[in-house]
Motif scaffolding. Structure first.
Motif, short mmCIF file in Angstrom:
data_model
loop_
_atom_site.label_atom_id
_atom_site.label_comp_id
_atom_site.label_asym_id
_atom_site.label_seq_id
_atom_site.Cartn_x
_atom_site.Cartn_y
_atom_site.Cartn_z
N TYR A 114 -25.47 -19.49 -30.04
CA TYR A 114 -24.67 -18.26 -30.10
C TYR A 114 -23.43 -18.41 -30.99
O TYR A 114 -22.66 -17.44 -31.13
CB TYR A 114 -24.17 -17.85 -28.72
N VAL A 123 -19.21 -23.36 -25.11
CA VAL A 123 -18.19 -23.00 -24.10
C VAL A 123 -17.96 -24.19 -23.18
O VAL A 123 -18.70 -25.18 -23.21
CB VAL A 123 -18.59 -21.72 -23.33
N CYS A 181 -16.77 -19.53 -19.67
CA CYS A 181 -17.93 -18.67 -19.38
C CYS A 181 -17.62 -17.93 -18.09
O CYS A 181 -17.52 -18.55 -17.02
CB CYS A 181 -19.19 -19.51 -19.21
N PRO A 182 -17.44 -16.60 -18.17
CA PRO A 182 -17.10 -15.84 -16.95
C PRO A 182 -18.11 -16.05 -15.83
O PRO A 182 -17.73 -16.07 -14.66
CB PRO A 182 -17.10 -14.38 -17.42
N MET A 183 -19.38 -16.22 -16.19
CA MET A 183 -20.37 -16.43 -15.12
C MET A 183 -20.09 -17.73 -14.36
O MET A 183 -20.17 -17.79 -13.14
CB MET A 183 -21.79 -16.47 -15.67
N ASN A 219 -24.59 -23.17 -16.23
CA ASN A 219 -23.41 -22.33 -16.46
C ASN A 219 -22.56 -22.35 -15.20
O ASN A 219 -22.51 -21.38 -14.43
CB ASN A 219 -23.83 -20.89 -16.79
N CYS A 266 -23.94 -12.71 -16.11
CA CYS A 266 -23.33 -12.83 -17.44
C CYS A 266 -22.90 -11.43 -17.89
O CYS A 266 -23.76 -10.55 -18.09
CB CYS A 266 -24.35 -13.39 -18.42
N GLU A 318 -31.03 -13.97 -18.38
CA GLU A 318 -29.72 -13.59 -17.83
C GLU A 318 -29.55 -12.07 -17.83
O GLU A 318 -28.58 -11.55 -17.29
CB GLU A 318 -28.59 -14.20 -18.68
N CYS A 361 -20.79 -12.22 -27.04
CA CYS A 361 -20.03 -12.96 -26.03
C CYS A 361 -18.69 -13.36 -26.67
O CYS A 361 -18.69 -14.19 -27.59
CB CYS A 361 -20.79 -14.18 -25.57
N MET A 367 -18.11 -17.14 -26.94
CA MET A 367 -18.95 -17.87 -27.90
C MET A 367 -18.49 -17.59 -29.34
O MET A 367 -18.86 -18.31 -30.26
CB MET A 367 -20.41 -17.45 -27.74
#
Ligand code: 13P
Ligand code: SF4
Length: 305
Positions: A26, A61, A86-88, A114, A172, A200, A260, A263
């Motif tokens: 990404y 990330v 990574c918010p997830m 993740n 995600c 995802e 993202c 990314m």
């Protein structure tokens, strides 16, 4: 400084530092272009585990660089943008996971990569989107806890119907921005295209896909497919290599929302600065690292179906 000069200085420093540059699929085009190795989370973990380099420059990330630091404690791992998170991964905490484990004593925890090193350290086995189904099938238990991605979890549950899943409701934000309406619009505009997406994505979107797989799985699928047109349901960075490897095929992003922000942070300037200063270094406390490594090693030992 011109981009070509930056690239040349990066290449020179990579040699001087005996460093390898790993980049996720990404990343920005120009970062992928200069990388020694590009790949999905699984391929990059495997590379981090086996490289002879002294330094790993991880363009991705935070959790990815952390996995490299867990697997290769003798290497220096640099993450050019320490703010690339990574918010997830942030949606599950050790406290939350431990509370769920107390509700389901003895049930094994499968943790998507993740996630933080601490969460991995409290898990039985990790998985990536490329091997999640194989990892779940490798378990002898009939019930499992799957964290943090509810969408990947539900996708795998569909592939392995004989097991009972306890899900964590993480997701995600980038993939969830791809709506059913956006995909249906693209399908209507390009009826001759196949739709591929990352697991995802929301289940209603994945249900529309001709094929759901990891980012590297998409490269394989598109390379081998006789189709000439693909609607692509994952982060826009994937288009760079898809188009490069398949000049005779057309790739259409399923939704303009598939970007993202994390990314996209890492620039060539960041990579150069990181190599010049040998910072920022990603470190994992040894007690956490050893436990997290056990969960990653168990994953890496699972043969792919
Ligand atoms: P993969 O490259 O492993 O398919 O992962 C996608 C992703 O979202 C990584 O953050
Ligand atoms: Fe995290 Fe989604 Fe970005 Fe991957 S694409 S790093 S899962 S927010």
């Amino acid at each position: 400084m011109a981009a070509d000069d930056i690239k040349q200085q990066i290449r020179q420093l990579l040699v001087e530092r005996n460093a390898v540059l790993l980049a996720h699929n990404y990343m920005r085009d120009e970062v992928q272009e200069i990388a020694d190795i590009t790949g999905d989370s699984l391929a990059l973990s495997m590379e981090a585990a086996k490289t002879d380099a002294d330094v790993i420059v991880f363009c991705g990330v935070h959790f990815m660089a952390e996995s490299a630091a867990i697997l290769s404690p003798d290497k220096q791992v640099l993450l050019p943008r320490p703010d690339a998170g990574c918010p997830m991964a942030d949606m599950v905490t050790v406290e939350g996971l431990e509370a769920l484990k107390r509700e389901h004593p003895g049930v094994p925890v499968v943790t998507y990569v993740n996630s933080s090193a601490e969460v991995k350290a409290h898990s039985d086995i990790c998985c990536t989107s490329a091997n999640a189904t194989s990892v779940v099938r490798s378990l002898t238990d009939s019930t499992l806890i799957f964290v943090p991605d509810r969408n990947l979890g539900r996708y795998v549950a569909g592939q392995v119907p004989d097991k009972k899943f306890i899900f964590w409701e993480g997701y995600c934000p980038t993939h969830e921005r791809m709506t059913v309406e956006a995909v249906l619009q693209k399908k209507a505009a390009h009826p001759d295209a196949l739709f591929i997406c990352h697991p995802e994505s929301a289940p209603a979107v994945t249900a529309l896909a001709d094929h759901a797989c990891s980012t590297s799985g998409m490269y394989d699928y598109c390379r081998k497919s006789s189709a000439k047109k693909f609607i692509v349901g994952t982060e826009a960075g994937i288009l760079y290599k898809l188009r490069q490897e398949n000049p005779d095929k057309e790739f259409i992003l399923a939704s303009p929302a598939l970007i993202c922000p994390n990314m996209k942070l890492t620039s060539l300037e960041d990579v150069l600065h990181s190599l010049q200063t040998m910072t920022p270094v990603v470190r994992v406390p040894e007690d956490v690292r050893v436990k997290a490594k056990a969960a990653l090693d168990r994953m890496l030992a699972v043969p792919r179906d």
